[in-house]
Design a protein around this motif. Structure first.
Motif, mmCIF file in Angstrom:
data_model
loop_
_atom_site.group_PDB
_atom_site.id
_atom_site.type_symbol
_atom_site.label_atom_id
_atom_site.label_comp_id
_atom_site.label_asym_id
_atom_site.label_seq_id
_atom_site.Cartn_x
_atom_site.Cartn_y
_atom_site.Cartn_z
ATOM 1 N N ARG A 188 2.461 19.801 -22.439
ATOM 2 C CA ARG A 188 2.508 19.058 -21.168
ATOM 3 C C ARG A 188 2.079 19.954 -20.012
ATOM 4 N NH1 ARG A 188 5.934 15.170 -18.886
ATOM 5 N NH2 ARG A 188 5.814 14.090 -20.886
ATOM 6 N N LEU A 189 2.541 21.179 -20.017
ATOM 7 C CA LEU A 189 2.193 22.119 -18.952
ATOM 8 C C LEU A 189 0.688 22.344 -18.893
ATOM 9 C CD1 LEU A 189 3.158 24.136 -16.782
ATOM 10 C CD2 LEU A 189 3.372 25.839 -18.601
ATOM 11 N N CYS A 190 0.092 22.576 -20.038
ATOM 12 C CA CYS A 190 -1.353 22.811 -20.080
ATOM 13 C C CYS A 190 -2.130 21.560 -19.679
ATOM 14 C CB CYS A 190 -1.769 23.267 -21.475
ATOM 15 S SG CYS A 190 -1.135 24.896 -21.933
ATOM 16 N N ASP A 191 -1.680 20.405 -20.145
ATOM 17 C CA ASP A 191 -2.348 19.155 -19.783
ATOM 18 C C ASP A 191 -2.270 18.902 -18.282
ATOM 19 O OD1 ASP A 191 -3.121 18.608 -22.362
ATOM 20 O OD2 ASP A 191 -1.524 17.154 -22.759
ATOM 21 N N ARG A 192 -1.104 19.187 -17.682
ATOM 22 C CA ARG A 192 -0.968 18.972 -16.251
ATOM 23 C C ARG A 192 -1.837 19.948 -15.464
ATOM 24 N NH1 ARG A 192 -1.137 14.900 -14.862
ATOM 25 N NH2 ARG A 192 -0.753 15.692 -12.768
ATOM 26 N N MET A 202 -3.492 31.059 -20.384
ATOM 27 C CA MET A 202 -3.893 31.064 -18.982
ATOM 28 C C MET A 202 -5.389 31.312 -18.830
ATOM 29 S SD MET A 202 -0.624 33.163 -17.454
ATOM 30 C CE MET A 202 -1.344 33.369 -15.824
ATOM 31 N N ALA A 203 -5.932 32.179 -19.661
ATOM 32 C CA ALA A 203 -7.368 32.470 -19.594
ATOM 33 C C ALA A 203 -8.201 31.242 -19.944
ATOM 34 C CB ALA A 203 -7.707 33.627 -20.534
ATOM 35 N N LEU A 204 -7.767 30.475 -20.927
ATOM 36 C CA LEU A 204 -8.493 29.259 -21.308
ATOM 37 C C LEU A 204 -8.438 28.215 -20.200
ATOM 38 C CD1 LEU A 204 -7.390 29.109 -25.034
ATOM 39 C CD2 LEU A 204 -9.753 29.291 -24.229
ATOM 40 N N LEU A 205 -7.292 28.085 -19.553
ATOM 41 C CA LEU A 205 -7.185 27.146 -18.437
ATOM 42 C C LEU A 205 -8.146 27.537 -17.320
ATOM 43 C CD1 LEU A 205 -3.286 26.789 -18.215
ATOM 44 C CD2 LEU A 205 -4.891 25.131 -19.183
ATOM 45 N N GLU A 206 -8.161 28.803 -16.983
ATOM 46 C CA GLU A 206 -9.012 29.259 -15.885
ATOM 47 C C GLU A 206 -10.490 29.186 -16.249
ATOM 48 O OE1 GLU A 206 -7.533 33.102 -14.803
ATOM 49 O OE2 GLU A 206 -5.720 32.277 -13.880
ATOM 50 N N ALA A 250 -11.882 26.862 -18.094
ATOM 51 C CA ALA A 250 -12.263 25.459 -17.907
ATOM 52 C C ALA A 250 -12.494 25.159 -16.435
ATOM 53 C CB ALA A 250 -11.171 24.540 -18.466
ATOM 54 N N ASN A 251 -11.600 25.647 -15.582
ATOM 55 C CA ASN A 251 -11.744 25.448 -14.138
ATOM 56 C C ASN A 251 -13.041 26.070 -13.632
ATOM 57 O OD1 ASN A 251 -10.395 24.948 -11.331
ATOM 58 N ND2 ASN A 251 -10.933 27.107 -11.293
ATOM 59 N N ALA A 252 -13.306 27.312 -14.032
ATOM 60 C CA ALA A 252 -14.502 28.017 -13.564
ATOM 61 C C ALA A 252 -15.785 27.328 -14.016
ATOM 62 C CB ALA A 252 -14.475 29.463 -14.058
ATOM 63 N N ASP A 253 -15.851 26.934 -15.287
ATOM 64 C CA ASP A 253 -17.059 26.279 -15.794
ATOM 65 C C ASP A 253 -17.290 24.940 -15.118
ATOM 66 O OD1 ASP A 253 -17.696 28.342 -17.423
ATOM 67 O OD2 ASP A 253 -17.508 27.247 -19.312
ATOM 68 N N SER A 254 -16.217 24.185 -14.889
ATOM 69 C CA SER A 254 -16.387 22.871 -14.272
ATOM 70 C C SER A 254 -16.936 23.010 -12.858
ATOM 71 C CB SER A 254 -15.054 22.119 -14.241
ATOM 72 O OG SER A 254 -14.179 22.670 -13.272
ATOM 73 N N LEU A 255 -16.523 24.058 -12.154
ATOM 74 C CA LEU A 255 -16.992 24.269 -10.786
ATOM 75 C C LEU A 255 -18.417 24.811 -10.755
ATOM 76 C CD1 LEU A 255 -13.779 25.939 -9.368
ATOM 77 C CD2 LEU A 255 -14.702 23.736 -8.634
ATOM 78 N N LEU A 256 -18.689 25.788 -11.588
ATOM 79 C CA LEU A 256 -19.981 26.456 -11.542
ATOM 80 C C LEU A 256 -21.099 25.592 -12.094
ATOM 81 C CD1 LEU A 256 -21.512 29.069 -10.881
ATOM 82 C CD2 LEU A 256 -21.021 29.840 -13.214
ATOM 83 N N ARG A 296 -11.905 19.511 -22.081
ATOM 84 C CA ARG A 296 -11.589 19.117 -23.458
ATOM 85 C C ARG A 296 -11.726 20.306 -24.399
ATOM 86 N NH1 ARG A 296 -13.737 14.717 -20.987
ATOM 87 N NH2 ARG A 296 -12.599 12.749 -21.238
ATOM 88 N N ARG A 297 -12.708 21.136 -24.156
ATOM 89 C CA ARG A 297 -12.852 22.343 -24.989
ATOM 90 C C ARG A 297 -11.638 23.251 -24.815
ATOM 91 N NH1 ARG A 297 -17.711 22.765 -27.369
ATOM 92 N NH2 ARG A 297 -19.531 21.728 -26.434
ATOM 93 N N ALA A 298 -11.199 23.414 -23.585
ATOM 94 C CA ALA A 298 -10.030 24.268 -23.338
ATOM 95 C C ALA A 298 -8.795 23.701 -24.026
ATOM 96 C CB ALA A 298 -9.781 24.393 -21.835
ATOM 97 N N ARG A 299 -8.607 22.391 -23.943
ATOM 98 C CA ARG A 299 -7.430 21.794 -24.576
ATOM 99 C C ARG A 299 -7.476 22.002 -26.085
ATOM 100 N NH1 ARG A 299 -4.874 17.012 -26.510
ATOM 101 N NH2 ARG A 299 -2.779 16.828 -25.620
ATOM 102 N N ARG A 300 -8.625 21.785 -26.691
ATOM 103 C CA ARG A 300 -8.743 22.014 -28.136
ATOM 104 C C ARG A 300 -8.445 23.458 -28.491
ATOM 105 N NH1 ARG A 300 -14.196 18.864 -28.299
ATOM 106 N NH2 ARG A 300 -13.544 16.735 -28.772
ATOM 107 N N ALA A 301 -8.976 24.372 -27.690
ATOM 108 C CA ALA A 301 -8.760 25.796 -27.973
ATOM 109 C C ALA A 301 -7.284 26.161 -27.842
ATOM 110 C CB ALA A 301 -9.610 26.641 -27.030
ATOM 111 N N ILE A 302 -6.622 25.630 -26.815
ATOM 112 C CA ILE A 302 -5.200 25.917 -26.621
ATOM 113 C C ILE A 302 -4.375 25.341 -27.761
ATOM 114 C CG2 ILE A 302 -3.196 25.386 -25.176
ATOM 115 C CD1 ILE A 302 -5.151 25.576 -22.762
#
Length: 220
Positions: free
Chosen positions: A94-98, A170-174, A176-182, A195-201
């Motif tokens: 739940r934490l990662c999804d949020r 935490m690295a996977l979450l960040e 995903a954020n960085a790739d989506s922005l860049l 979705r890739r980050a969620r699968r990896a986590i």
């Protein structure tokens, strides 16, 4: 009567402060904390510059207040919803999804506020740097504590390296954020950075779980 007038002024001041800090956090997530100025905020919000200056006093105080306001918003969107889930693997997911939703839904237009300002102040020193470090440390501690709860309940293997797992999550979450922005490009369904980050986590948690079947399916 005098007390009523005073209470009214205090409440108006608080409302103005919240309005200014909300706009400041949104600007800082895109342009950084150095992009803030009392004059700019007063102009954009059609407030008096002297009134805004009275609320904060200096640019540094405005920056510090903005970091604290962003922490409150982050808690409301990420931490509190996670705490509504039972402790253990369910809460971790739940934490990662949020967190992923917080970034993807652009609660702040620049994605994760703290990812943005940390890059701006990581090599600097001073009160603003320290406030960002405190926010980062608190977030890391919360992720670690959430994983430790799963370990204590027997849902993670006894030999799980919790600090390492927290770092990777935490690295996977960040990432995903960085790739989506860049990249800011359309992705085929199911293969975007979130979705890739969620699968990896989920894959990493499954590898550490005492019973991987307790985790939700990776593809959803």
């Amino acid at each position: 009567m005098a007390a009523t007038r005073l209470d009214g002024r205090v409440e108006r001041g608080n409302q103005t402060r919240r309005l200014v800090l909300d706009r400041a956090a949104r600007i800082a997530s895109v342009e950084g904390l150095e992009g803030l100025s009392l004059g700019r905020l007063a102009k954009e919000l059609e407030l008096s510059k002297s009134g805004v200056f009275t609320l904060f006093g200096s640019k540094e105080e405005l920056q510090l207040a903005t970091v604290e306001a962003a922490r409150t918003i982050f808690t409301e969107h990420v931490v509190r919803p996670a705490l509504e889930a039972p402790a253990g693997l369910v809460r971790i997911v739940r934490l990662c999804d949020r967190w992923l939703a917080y970034s993807e839904e652009r609660v702040f237009p620049g994605g994760c506020f703290f990812f943005s300002v940390a890059a701006e102040f990581d090599a600097r020193r001073g009160r603003v740097h320290d406030s960002i470090v405190q926010a980062r440390t608190a977030w890391s501690a919360f992720v670690t504590r959430t994983l430790e709860e799963a370990l204590d309940s027997g849902e993670l293997a006894e030999d799980t390296d919790i600090p390492q797992l927290a770092f990777e999550v935490m690295a996977l979450l960040e990432a995903a954020n960085a790739d989506s922005l860049l990249l800011d490009e359309e992705q085929p369904a199911g293969v975007g950075p979130y979705r890739r980050a969620r699968r990896a986590i989920l894959g990493r948690l499954a590898g550490a779980a005492a019973d991987p079947s307790a985790l939700p399916a990776a593809a959803d």
